[in-house]
Design a protein around this motif. Structure first.
Motif, PDB file in Angstrom:
ATOM      1  N   ARG A 159     -18.127  13.621 -44.250  1.00 18.80           N
ATOM      2  CA  ARG A 159     -19.172  13.153 -43.331  1.00 18.80           C
ATOM      3  C   ARG A 159     -19.600  14.231 -42.338  1.00 18.80           C
ATOM      4  O   ARG A 159     -20.160  13.938 -41.297  1.00 18.80           O
ATOM      5  CB  ARG A 159     -18.726  11.895 -42.594  1.00 18.80           C
ATOM      6  N   ARG A 160     -19.321  15.500 -42.685  1.00 20.67           N
ATOM      7  CA  ARG A 160     -19.632  16.594 -41.762  1.00 20.67           C
ATOM      8  C   ARG A 160     -20.468  17.700 -42.393  1.00 20.67           C
ATOM      9  O   ARG A 160     -21.133  18.444 -41.673  1.00 20.67           O
ATOM     10  CB  ARG A 160     -18.345  17.203 -41.230  1.00 20.67           C
ATOM     11  N   ALA A 161     -20.415  17.852 -43.696  1.00 24.77           N
ATOM     12  CA  ALA A 161     -21.116  18.964 -44.342  1.00 24.77           C
ATOM     13  C   ALA A 161     -21.974  18.453 -45.489  1.00 24.77           C
ATOM     14  O   ALA A 161     -21.505  17.686 -46.324  1.00 24.77           O
ATOM     15  CB  ALA A 161     -20.105  19.976 -44.868  1.00 24.77           C
ATOM     16  N   LEU A 162     -23.205  18.884 -45.512  1.00 22.79           N
ATOM     17  CA  LEU A 162     -24.119  18.568 -46.602  1.00 22.79           C
ATOM     18  C   LEU A 162     -24.126  19.767 -47.554  1.00 22.79           C
ATOM     19  O   LEU A 162     -24.399  20.895 -47.141  1.00 22.79           O
ATOM     20  CB  LEU A 162     -25.535  18.316 -46.076  1.00 22.79           C
ATOM     21  N   ILE A 163     -23.804  19.527 -48.807  1.00 22.82           N
ATOM     22  CA  ILE A 163     -23.712  20.602 -49.791  1.00 22.82           C
ATOM     23  C   ILE A 163     -24.858  20.456 -50.792  1.00 22.82           C
ATOM     24  O   ILE A 163     -24.997  19.429 -51.453  1.00 22.82           O
ATOM     25  CB  ILE A 163     -22.351  20.555 -50.506  1.00 22.82           C
ATOM     26  N   LEU A 164     -25.686  21.494 -50.866  1.00 22.17           N
ATOM     27  CA  LEU A 164     -26.834  21.534 -51.764  1.00 22.17           C
ATOM     28  C   LEU A 164     -26.767  22.827 -52.562  1.00 22.17           C
ATOM     29  O   LEU A 164     -26.412  23.873 -52.027  1.00 22.17           O
ATOM     30  CB  LEU A 164     -28.144  21.519 -50.974  1.00 22.17           C
ATOM     31  N   ASP A 183     -37.170  15.046 -46.124  1.00 21.57           N
ATOM     32  CA  ASP A 183     -37.053  15.493 -44.739  1.00 21.57           C
ATOM     33  C   ASP A 183     -35.674  15.214 -44.147  1.00 21.57           C
ATOM     34  O   ASP A 183     -35.264  15.878 -43.200  1.00 21.57           O
ATOM     35  CB  ASP A 183     -38.103  14.796 -43.871  1.00 21.57           C
ATOM     36  N   THR A 184     -34.978  14.216 -44.671  1.00 17.63           N
ATOM     37  CA  THR A 184     -33.659  13.848 -44.149  1.00 17.63           C
ATOM     38  C   THR A 184     -32.709  13.567 -45.317  1.00 17.63           C
ATOM     39  O   THR A 184     -33.135  13.436 -46.466  1.00 17.63           O
ATOM     40  CB  THR A 184     -33.727  12.574 -43.283  1.00 17.63           C
ATOM     41  N   ILE A 185     -31.443  13.430 -45.023  1.00 20.90           N
ATOM     42  CA  ILE A 185     -30.447  13.081 -46.038  1.00 20.90           C
ATOM     43  C   ILE A 185     -30.764  11.730 -46.657  1.00 20.90           C
ATOM     44  O   ILE A 185     -30.516  11.490 -47.830  1.00 20.90           O
ATOM     45  CB  ILE A 185     -29.018  13.106 -45.447  1.00 20.90           C
ATOM     46  N   TYR A 186     -31.372  10.852 -45.898  1.00 13.85           N
ATOM     47  CA  TYR A 186     -31.723   9.531 -46.421  1.00 13.85           C
ATOM     48  C   TYR A 186     -32.836   9.636 -47.466  1.00 13.85           C
ATOM     49  O   TYR A 186     -32.852   8.892 -48.437  1.00 13.85           O
ATOM     50  CB  TYR A 186     -32.107   8.586 -45.283  1.00 13.85           C
ATOM     51  N   HIS A 187     -33.766  10.570 -47.251  1.00 15.90           N
ATOM     52  CA  HIS A 187     -34.808  10.803 -48.253  1.00 15.90           C
ATOM     53  C   HIS A 187     -34.197  11.349 -49.542  1.00 15.90           C
ATOM     54  O   HIS A 187     -34.604  10.963 -50.639  1.00 15.90           O
ATOM     55  CB  HIS A 187     -35.868  11.774 -47.733  1.00 15.90           C
ATOM     56  N   VAL A 188     -33.240  12.258 -49.424  1.00 15.99           N
ATOM     57  CA  VAL A 188     -32.577  12.801 -50.611  1.00 15.99           C
ATOM     58  C   VAL A 188     -31.871  11.678 -51.367  1.00 15.99           C
ATOM     59  O   VAL A 188     -31.959  11.572 -52.585  1.00 15.99           O
ATOM     60  CB  VAL A 188     -31.573  13.919 -50.245  1.00 15.99           C
ATOM     61  N   GLY A 189     -31.201  10.802 -50.640  1.00 18.31           N
ATOM     62  CA  GLY A 189     -30.486   9.695 -51.265  1.00 18.31           C
ATOM     63  C   GLY A 189     -31.391   8.708 -51.980  1.00 18.31           C
ATOM     64  O   GLY A 189     -30.969   8.032 -52.914  1.00 18.31           O
ATOM     65  N   ALA A 190     -32.636   8.639 -51.563  1.00 19.12           N
ATOM     66  CA  ALA A 190     -33.577   7.698 -52.167  1.00 19.12           C
ATOM     67  C   ALA A 190     -34.264   8.250 -53.416  1.00 19.12           C
ATOM     68  O   ALA A 190     -34.938   7.519 -54.127  1.00 19.12           O
ATOM     69  CB  ALA A 190     -34.632   7.300 -51.144  1.00 19.12           C
ATOM     70  N   ILE A 191     -34.072   9.526 -53.702  1.00 21.64           N
ATOM     71  CA  ILE A 191     -34.725  10.136 -54.862  1.00 21.64           C
ATOM     72  C   ILE A 191     -34.033   9.686 -56.143  1.00 21.64           C
ATOM     73  O   ILE A 191     -32.807   9.728 -56.243  1.00 21.64           O
ATOM     74  CB  ILE A 191     -34.687  11.672 -54.758  1.00 21.64           C
ATOM     75  N   PRO A 249     -25.594  14.931 -59.150  1.00 22.20           N
ATOM     76  CA  PRO A 249     -26.223  14.594 -57.862  1.00 22.20           C
ATOM     77  C   PRO A 249     -26.990  15.782 -57.290  1.00 22.20           C
ATOM     78  O   PRO A 249     -26.670  16.935 -57.554  1.00 22.20           O
ATOM     79  CB  PRO A 249     -25.041  14.224 -56.972  1.00 22.20           C
ATOM     80  N   LEU A 250     -28.013  15.480 -56.496  1.00 21.50           N
ATOM     81  CA  LEU A 250     -28.769  16.539 -55.834  1.00 21.50           C
ATOM     82  C   LEU A 250     -27.964  17.178 -54.712  1.00 21.50           C
ATOM     83  O   LEU A 250     -28.164  18.334 -54.374  1.00 21.50           O
ATOM     84  CB  LEU A 250     -30.070  15.984 -55.265  1.00 21.50           C
ATOM     85  N   CYS A 251     -27.058  16.396 -54.120  1.00 18.94           N
ATOM     86  CA  CYS A 251     -26.263  16.920 -53.019  1.00 18.94           C
ATOM     87  C   CYS A 251     -24.976  16.115 -52.898  1.00 18.94           C
ATOM     88  O   CYS A 251     -24.797  15.095 -53.560  1.00 18.94           O
ATOM     89  CB  CYS A 251     -27.042  16.866 -51.713  1.00 18.94           C
ATOM     90  N   ALA A 252     -24.106  16.598 -52.041  1.00 17.06           N
ATOM     91  CA  ALA A 252     -22.869  15.885 -51.733  1.00 17.06           C
ATOM     92  C   ALA A 252     -22.616  16.019 -50.237  1.00 17.06           C
ATOM     93  O   ALA A 252     -22.992  17.007 -49.619  1.00 17.06           O
ATOM     94  CB  ALA A 252     -21.698  16.472 -52.512  1.00 17.06           C
ATOM     95  N   VAL A 253     -21.983  15.012 -49.669  1.00 21.01           N
ATOM     96  CA  VAL A 253     -21.586  15.060 -48.259  1.00 21.01           C
ATOM     97  C   VAL A 253     -20.068  15.135 -48.234  1.00 21.01           C
ATOM     98  O   VAL A 253     -19.375  14.305 -48.825  1.00 21.01           O
ATOM     99  CB  VAL A 253     -22.092  13.819 -47.492  1.00 21.01           C
TER     100      VAL A 253
END
Length: 81
Positions: free
Chosen positions: A41-46, A55-63, A34-38
């Protein structure tokens, strides 16, 4: 990122010790990570930051992860805005 691996010696070390087929296998594994992990529901790990187009976490999820071979190419070639 396999581009970084080539630039900083990971490719050379792996191919010297284990052969190019192992490096190719690492590449196949990498594009499935994955590109990232949450977390909680409090920390975004990249690892290397979000792709420049996100631009947003939703954009990352759509990739489509398998379409992203490198997350750093845009930063290296000056196209990251």
């Amino acid at each position: 990122d396999l581009s970084v691996g080539r630039a900083y010696g990971f490719f050379d070390e792996v191919t010297r010790k284990y052969g190019p087929e192992v490096y190719a296998h690492i590449g196949r594994v990498f594009v499935r990570m994955p590109l990232c992990a949450v977390l909680d529901r409090r920390a975004l790990i990249l690892h290397a930051g979000p792709p420049c187009s996100a631009d947003t976490i939703y954009h990352v999820g759509a990739i489509a992860r398998e379409a992203v071979k490198s997350t750093v190419v845009a930063a290296w070639d000056g196209r990251d805005g």
